[in-house]
Scaffold this motif. Structure first.
Motif, PDB file in Angstrom:
ATOM      1  N   MET A 319       2.573   2.314  -1.011  1.00 18.05           N
ATOM      2  CA  MET A 319       0.961   2.054  -0.472  1.00 18.05           C
ATOM      3  C   MET A 319       0.107   3.037  -1.136  1.00 18.05           C
ATOM      4  SD  MET A 319      -1.103   0.654   1.577  1.00 18.05           S
ATOM      5  CE  MET A 319      -0.367  -0.376   2.974  1.00 18.05           C
ATOM      6  N   ARG A 320       0.614   4.512  -1.362  1.00 17.80           N
ATOM      7  CA  ARG A 320      -0.145   5.227  -2.416  1.00 17.80           C
ATOM      8  C   ARG A 320      -0.800   4.546  -3.452  1.00 17.80           C
ATOM      9  NH1 ARG A 320      -0.345   7.751  -7.471  1.00 17.80           N
ATOM     10  NH2 ARG A 320      -2.036   9.429  -7.297  1.00 17.80           N
ATOM     11  N   TYR A 321       0.090   3.913  -4.301  1.00 17.21           N
ATOM     12  CA  TYR A 321      -0.155   3.477  -5.416  1.00 17.21           C
ATOM     13  C   TYR A 321      -0.983   2.273  -5.368  1.00 17.21           C
ATOM     14  CZ  TYR A 321       3.025   6.166  -8.247  1.00 17.21           C
ATOM     15  OH  TYR A 321       3.240   7.700  -8.830  1.00 17.21           O
ATOM     16  N   SER A 322      -0.877   1.513  -4.328  1.00 17.03           N
ATOM     17  CA  SER A 322      -1.876   0.336  -4.083  1.00 17.03           C
ATOM     18  C   SER A 322      -3.163   0.793  -3.773  1.00 17.03           C
ATOM     19  CB  SER A 322      -1.243  -0.323  -2.893  1.00 17.03           C
ATOM     20  OG  SER A 322      -0.422  -1.341  -3.140  1.00 17.03           O
ATOM     21  N   LEU A 323      -3.245   2.039  -2.977  1.00 18.70           N
ATOM     22  CA  LEU A 323      -4.513   2.361  -2.792  1.00 18.70           C
ATOM     23  C   LEU A 323      -5.378   3.033  -3.681  1.00 18.70           C
ATOM     24  CD1 LEU A 323      -6.581   3.399  -0.464  1.00 18.70           C
ATOM     25  CD2 LEU A 323      -5.080   5.392  -0.120  1.00 18.70           C
ATOM     26  N   LEU A 327      -8.974   1.617  -5.473  1.00 18.73           N
ATOM     27  CA  LEU A 327     -10.254   2.289  -5.514  1.00 18.73           C
ATOM     28  C   LEU A 327     -10.313   3.253  -6.765  1.00 18.73           C
ATOM     29  CD1 LEU A 327     -10.004   3.029  -1.685  1.00 18.73           C
ATOM     30  CD2 LEU A 327     -11.586   1.502  -2.795  1.00 18.73           C
ATOM     31  N   ALA A 328      -9.625   3.493  -7.549  1.00 19.59           N
ATOM     32  CA  ALA A 328      -9.478   4.160  -8.822  1.00 19.59           C
ATOM     33  C   ALA A 328      -8.624   3.597  -9.684  1.00 19.59           C
ATOM     34  CB  ALA A 328      -9.206   5.828  -8.518  1.00 19.59           C
ATOM     35  N   VAL A 329      -7.636   4.480 -10.345  1.00 20.43           N
ATOM     36  CA  VAL A 329      -6.678   3.834 -11.381  1.00 20.43           C
ATOM     37  C   VAL A 329      -5.514   4.788 -10.843  1.00 20.43           C
ATOM     38  CG1 VAL A 329      -8.202   3.082 -12.969  1.00 20.43           C
ATOM     39  CG2 VAL A 329      -7.253   5.449 -13.288  1.00 20.43           C
ATOM     40  N   GLU A 330      -4.163   4.053 -11.114  1.00 17.88           N
ATOM     41  CA  GLU A 330      -3.143   5.254 -11.141  1.00 17.88           C
ATOM     42  C   GLU A 330      -3.027   6.034 -12.319  1.00 17.88           C
ATOM     43  OE1 GLU A 330       0.825   3.358 -12.349  1.00 17.88           O
ATOM     44  OE2 GLU A 330       0.157   1.584 -11.151  1.00 17.88           O
ATOM     45  N   GLU A 331      -1.920   6.837 -12.447  1.00 16.79           N
ATOM     46  CA  GLU A 331      -1.786   7.760 -13.358  1.00 16.79           C
ATOM     47  C   GLU A 331      -1.633   7.216 -14.754  1.00 16.79           C
ATOM     48  OE1 GLU A 331      -1.241  10.085  -9.944  1.00 16.79           O
ATOM     49  OE2 GLU A 331      -0.832   8.230 -10.529  1.00 16.79           O
ATOM     50  N   SER A 334      -3.543   2.294 -14.932  1.00 17.24           N
ATOM     51  CA  SER A 334      -3.965   0.932 -14.628  1.00 17.24           C
ATOM     52  C   SER A 334      -4.492   0.788 -13.434  1.00 17.24           C
ATOM     53  CB  SER A 334      -2.635   0.198 -14.320  1.00 17.24           C
ATOM     54  OG  SER A 334      -2.706  -1.004 -13.565  1.00 17.24           O
ATOM     55  N   GLY A 335      -5.618   0.083 -13.114  1.00 21.21           N
ATOM     56  CA  GLY A 335      -6.616  -0.174 -11.890  1.00 21.21           C
ATOM     57  C   GLY A 335      -7.242  -1.393 -11.586  1.00 21.21           C
ATOM     58  N   GLY A 336      -8.414  -1.156 -10.965  1.00 20.19           N
ATOM     59  CA  GLY A 336      -9.204  -2.266 -10.866  1.00 20.19           C
ATOM     60  C   GLY A 336      -8.608  -3.613 -10.207  1.00 20.19           C
ATOM     61  N   ARG A 337      -7.656  -3.267  -9.381  1.00 22.35           N
ATOM     62  CA  ARG A 337      -6.924  -4.188  -8.551  1.00 22.35           C
ATOM     63  C   ARG A 337      -7.830  -4.709  -7.461  1.00 22.35           C
ATOM     64  NH1 ARG A 337      -1.299  -3.558  -9.391  1.00 22.35           N
ATOM     65  NH2 ARG A 337      -1.327  -2.909 -11.684  1.00 22.35           N
ATOM     66  N   ALA A 338      -7.532  -5.891  -6.993  1.00 23.32           N
ATOM     67  CA  ALA A 338      -8.316  -6.632  -5.705  1.00 23.32           C
ATOM     68  C   ALA A 338      -8.123  -5.781  -4.638  1.00 23.32           C
ATOM     69  CB  ALA A 338      -7.870  -7.955  -5.917  1.00 23.32           C
ATOM     70  N   ALA A 339      -9.350  -6.041  -3.742  1.00 23.00           N
ATOM     71  CA  ALA A 339      -8.957  -5.495  -2.229  1.00 23.00           C
ATOM     72  C   ALA A 339      -7.696  -6.084  -1.470  1.00 23.00           C
ATOM     73  CB  ALA A 339     -10.292  -5.711  -1.474  1.00 23.00           C
ATOM     74  N   SER A 340      -7.309  -6.977  -1.941  1.00 26.01           N
ATOM     75  CA  SER A 340      -5.987  -7.638  -1.479  1.00 26.01           C
ATOM     76  C   SER A 340      -4.844  -6.935  -1.743  1.00 26.01           C
ATOM     77  CB  SER A 340      -6.063  -9.155  -1.786  1.00 26.01           C
ATOM     78  OG  SER A 340      -5.804  -9.360  -3.198  1.00 26.01           O
ATOM     79  N   ASN A 341      -4.662  -6.058  -2.834  1.00 26.45           N
ATOM     80  CA  ASN A 341      -3.822  -5.274  -3.172  1.00 26.45           C
ATOM     81  C   ASN A 341      -3.356  -4.198  -2.019  1.00 26.45           C
ATOM     82  OD1 ASN A 341      -1.908  -4.105  -5.396  1.00 26.45           O
ATOM     83  ND2 ASN A 341      -3.095  -2.377  -5.443  1.00 26.45           N
ATOM     84  N   LEU A 342      -4.268  -3.907  -1.255  1.00 31.25           N
ATOM     85  CA  LEU A 342      -3.960  -3.025  -0.080  1.00 31.25           C
ATOM     86  C   LEU A 342      -3.176  -3.831   0.891  1.00 31.25           C
ATOM     87  CD1 LEU A 342      -7.738  -1.527   0.500  1.00 31.25           C
ATOM     88  CD2 LEU A 342      -5.739  -0.422  -0.742  1.00 31.25           C
ATOM     89  N   HIS A 343      -3.363  -4.994   0.993  1.00 31.50           N
ATOM     90  CA  HIS A 343      -2.413  -5.779   1.651  1.00 31.50           C
ATOM     91  C   HIS A 343      -1.168  -5.945   1.371  1.00 31.50           C
ATOM     92  CE1 HIS A 343      -1.058  -8.458   4.833  1.00 31.50           C
ATOM     93  NE2 HIS A 343      -0.877  -9.605   3.906  1.00 31.50           N
ATOM     94  N   THR A 344      -1.084  -5.924  -0.107  1.00 35.48           N
ATOM     95  CA  THR A 344       0.183  -5.892  -0.862  1.00 35.48           C
ATOM     96  C   THR A 344       0.903  -4.754  -0.274  1.00 35.48           C
ATOM     97  OG1 THR A 344      -0.675  -7.316  -2.525  1.00 35.48           O
ATOM     98  CG2 THR A 344       1.369  -6.073  -3.153  1.00 35.48           C
ATOM     99  N   GLY A 345       0.324  -3.700  -0.356  1.00 38.53           N
ATOM    100  CA  GLY A 345       0.928  -2.250  -0.106  1.00 38.53           C
ATOM    101  C   GLY A 345       1.539  -2.386   1.265  1.00 38.53           C
ATOM    102  N   LEU A 360       1.393   8.193   4.698  1.00 40.80           N
ATOM    103  CA  LEU A 360       0.563   7.690   3.465  1.00 40.80           C
ATOM    104  C   LEU A 360      -0.072   9.225   2.983  1.00 40.80           C
ATOM    105  CD1 LEU A 360      -0.739   5.798   1.635  1.00 40.80           C
ATOM    106  CD2 LEU A 360      -2.263   5.482   3.625  1.00 40.80           C
ATOM    107  N   MET A 361      -0.139   9.233   2.006  1.00 41.66           N
ATOM    108  CA  MET A 361      -0.720  10.464   1.114  1.00 41.66           C
ATOM    109  C   MET A 361      -1.771   9.918   0.141  1.00 41.66           C
ATOM    110  SD  MET A 361       2.131   9.851  -0.333  1.00 41.66           S
ATOM    111  CE  MET A 361       2.806  10.174  -1.949  1.00 41.66           C
ATOM    112  N   LEU A 362      -2.769  10.494  -0.187  1.00 39.36           N
ATOM    113  CA  LEU A 362      -3.604  10.119  -1.565  1.00 39.36           C
ATOM    114  C   LEU A 362      -3.273  10.791  -2.776  1.00 39.36           C
ATOM    115  CD1 LEU A 362      -6.044   8.471  -2.450  1.00 39.36           C
ATOM    116  CD2 LEU A 362      -7.625  10.411  -1.797  1.00 39.36           C
TER     117      LEU A 362
END
Length: 717
Positions: A319-323, A327-331, A334-345, A360-362
């Motif tokens: 879920m952290r990676y989905s978040l 809203l940003a990019v992962e390390e 890769s980023g710019g995912r849809a808001a629905s990516n949060l549901h995927t998490g 869950l952590m950020l």
């Protein structure tokens, strides 16, 4: 639970429109220019939501509304050596990262009022146990000692952090402020000389474990079980800590976590302390594991099976990676995912047993700070409003999450390392303290407290004050509304831009709405979709939203989150649409297509490589996930999925010379043909949710250029 293709796609109609006012042309009147026309208003994203996406999810421990106190934990993680220097006689003076490397227990005590003011209710300290130098060890080993993650003496506080008495003082001071205290338990490895330090009962660790680095050794189970049971119980009994964060929990064979949990529970039941309300309570006995792996591996190596639970809580890395992807990019960038990516998490939770309590952590001490990830993606600098708005969006999502959450020190004020947006050269980053895996270990920013002995007290910038105030409001909201931390979740809607959940705990009924993009949005939501027949009262103090004609119009600023009290919930609850068929149509859905000779146009064997059970976290190429060539550029493999699950994957060759995923690394929509694209490198994989057991055919048809095509996953009838 109903599963609909619209969960992960724009199935419910949304309209992206540009609302622009035309202005008359310029001119002159008596030699004076007419004022220029006003600038056009910003684009506004509009969506109409007529039904909810799915029924209530109440399977996992903190979605059941049973009032478990662990679900309401709001931990504040701090790295001891890099936090605050409060004692000039207790310094490491070396370490990883860019901090002063002088942090100590007194510095934490000095910061307790500030920590409490963020709205958290618990502390997690990185390891405080003594690491004794081995003769001749170099500076890199000294730096490792400063982390505490290779301890020698598990029953003594490292003198470079303080004393055992100082730790007891810290625990008592935290309890007096209503803060639980958790220590970091490293029960799977230790420093090579740890066998020289016996426990109070005379136990010592084994000496036959595998070497770890220059100075470390792996634990050996079951030989080391009784020693670590004593460690786990000792600090609860003697110091009244409330439990443990468990480093690299996969190093302990999963069957032994029940023994360690039982030791902690027994110790907690035998002691008590007075909390901030004047009540006599037992230590909480919470234990949370770190397993930085896929959902399936977290389930098998941490939670254990439903019939024999191991750990009850593990950090929710998927879920952290989905978040951060949303809203940003992962390390990896890769980023710019849809808001629905949060549901995927959230759907990754399908891999977990019912007793699971994900946390869950950020950020943590091994990850890049959220602020640095915003900058790495080119999405905002500290001088931009978007930088702070993205932080607020992320914290709002954490506030809406069912289960415990963890804040990393400094994130509450948007801390970042200036100039770190670009990935650092791995050949030099370690000497600079700027590698991804330790860049977040920066000197603390604690309002009103000097960072080092003799320095001036820290004064926050206005933007930092504002963000910290917002975080505190999120934590207060979470504290006041059990639906947020311990409520069932009904996913109402998500698409590229917006995300909506309803959370329920008894009579506490909350609607969470998030705009995950930089475009303003206006949502028209049917009352039947959210199960509401009255006003929606904004819990953050804004005006209530009144229904009209059975619908609500909810405006959202860029990255804005809103929380609403559903004042008049309907007896029926959120109304869902028709479930979609998981079986597609056409050749890509054919589970019985004959195989033809040869390897097809790719001229190599291709596999489903991923984080599924048995996939070795993308490392394995199992025969039961090897594609067969069917002719006409079509590759297929039928996979038996024995239970509902979720994982990430690519279609790739054994040597990674060919890698493909859904275009844009989007999620799979089962039964739907999707565009296939090259997906090279980390962070480009796609995700899939298997909603029920069965045989599924994975298919892709490569194009003439061998750089894309179409793909489908379909349930075999």
């Amino acid at each position: 639970m109903q599963w609909r293709k619209s969960l992960l796609t724009l199935a419910i109609a949304g309209v992206l429109s540009s609302c622009r006012d035309g202005g008359s042309g310029g001119g002159s009147d008596g030699g004076v220019d007419n004022p220029p026309p006003p600038p056009p208003p910003p684009e506004v994203y509009r969506a109409t939501i007529s039904t909810a996406a799915g029924t209530a999810d109440s399977r996992l421990a903190c979605f059941k509304g049973q009032g478990e106190p662990e679900c309401g934990l709001r931990l504040y993680q701090l790295m001891v050596e890099s936090f605050v220097d409060g004692d000039s006689t207790a310094d490491y003076n070396t370490g990883y990262g860019t901090s002063h490397h002088k942090g100590d227990l007194q510095g934490i005590i000095n910061s307790l009022d500030y920590i409490k003011s963020t709205g958290v209710n618990a502390l997690w300290l990185t390891p405080v146990f003594e690491s004794v130098r081995i003769s001749g060890q170099n500076d890199w080993a000294d730096r490792l000692d400063a982390t505490g993650y290779f301890a020698s003496n598990y029953f003594k506080v490292d003198p470079r952090f303080g004393t055992n008495d100082k730790l007891k003082e810290l625990v008592e001071a935290a309890h007096a402020r209503g803060l639980y205290v958790f220590l970091d338990g490293v029960f799977g490895h230790f420093k090579r000389n740890a066998s020289d330090y016996a426990s109070p009962l005379g136990r010592t660790v084994s000496t036959n474990g595998a070497a770890q680095g220059d100075t470390g050794r792996s634990a050996d189970y079951p030989a080391d079980l009784e020693f670590f049971k004593e460690v786990a119980a000792h600090w609860v009994t003697e110091y009244k800590i409330d439990g443990w964060r468990l480093d690299q929990a996969y190093q302990v064979p999963v069957q032994y976590w029940d023994d360690l949990r039982a030791a902690v529970a027994q110790a907690a039941s035998g002691v008590s302390y007075t909390n901030s309300a004047g009540e006599t309570v037992h230590p909480l006995g919470y234990m949370v594991g770190e397993i930085w792996r896929s959902a399936g591996e977290i389930a098998s190596q941490g939670y254990g099976p439903a019939a024999a639970p191991a750990l009850l809580s593990v950090f929710d890395f998927p879920m952290r990676y989905s978040l951060v992807q949303t809203l940003a990019v992962e390390e990896s960038g890769s980023g710019g995912r849809a808001a629905s990516n949060l549901h995927t998490g959230y759907l990754n939770h399908l891999a977990y047993p019912a007793h699971a309590m994900p946390n869950l952590m950020l950020t943590n001490h091994d990850l890049v700070r959220f602020g640095d990830l915003i900058q790495r993606g080119g999405l905002g600098e500290t001088t931009d409003d978007a930088y702070w708005a993205r932080h607020k969006a992320a914290f709002s999502f954490m506030a809406s999450y069912s289960g415990p959450i963890t804040l990393y020190y400094g994130d509450e004020v948007g801390q970042e390392l200036p100039g770190f947006a670009a990935r650092e050269d791995n050949a030099t980053c370690a000497t600079q303290g700027r590698c991804d895996d330790h860049v977040s270990r920066t000197s603390a920013i604690v309002e009103g407290v000097p960072t080092t002995v003799g320095s001036t007290a820290t004064v926050l910038a206005p933007e930092q004050v504002d963000l910290k105030s917002y975080v505190a409001s999120m934590m207060a909201l979470r504290d006041a509304h059990p639906a947020l931390d311990n409520g069932s979740r009904t996913h109402i809607y998500s698409d590229n831009n917006v995300y909506i959940d309803r959370k329920d705990h008894g009579t506490d009924n909350i609607l969470y709405v998030l705009n995950a993009k930089a475009t303003p949005a206006v949502l028209t939501v049917a009352g039947t979709a959210i199960g509401s027949a009255g006003p929606l009262v904004d819990l953050l103090g804004n005006a209530a939203v009144m229904g009209s004609g059975g619908h609500y119009e909810i405006p959202l600023k860029p990255f804005e989150a809103r929380f609403f009290d559903i004042t008049s919930p309907t007896a029926e609850g959120p109304q869902t649409g028709e479930g979609d068929d998981l079986t597609g149509e056409g050749p890509l859905a054919d589970c019985n297509a004959p195989t033809v000779e040869g390897l097809g146009p790719l001229a190599k064997e291709m596999f489903i490589r991923g984080s599924y059970a048995g996939g070795d976290n993308f490392g394995a190429t199992p025969a039961n996930r090897r594609f067969a060539y069917k002719g006409n550029n079509l590759y297929q493999v039928v996979v038996h999925e024995p239970e509902a699950t979720a994982y990430t994957f690519k279609f790739a060759s054994a040597n990674w010379s060919s890698e493909f995923a859904v275009q844009g690394s989007a999620a799979v929509v089962i039964g739907t043909e999707q565009t296939l694209a090259v997906a090279a490198g980390n962070g480009t994989e796609s995700s899939i949710v298997i909603p029920k057991p069965g045989d599924y055919v994975f298919s892709f048809r490569i194009n003439a250029a061998n750089n894309g095509g179409t793909m489908m996953v379909s349930l075999c009838e």
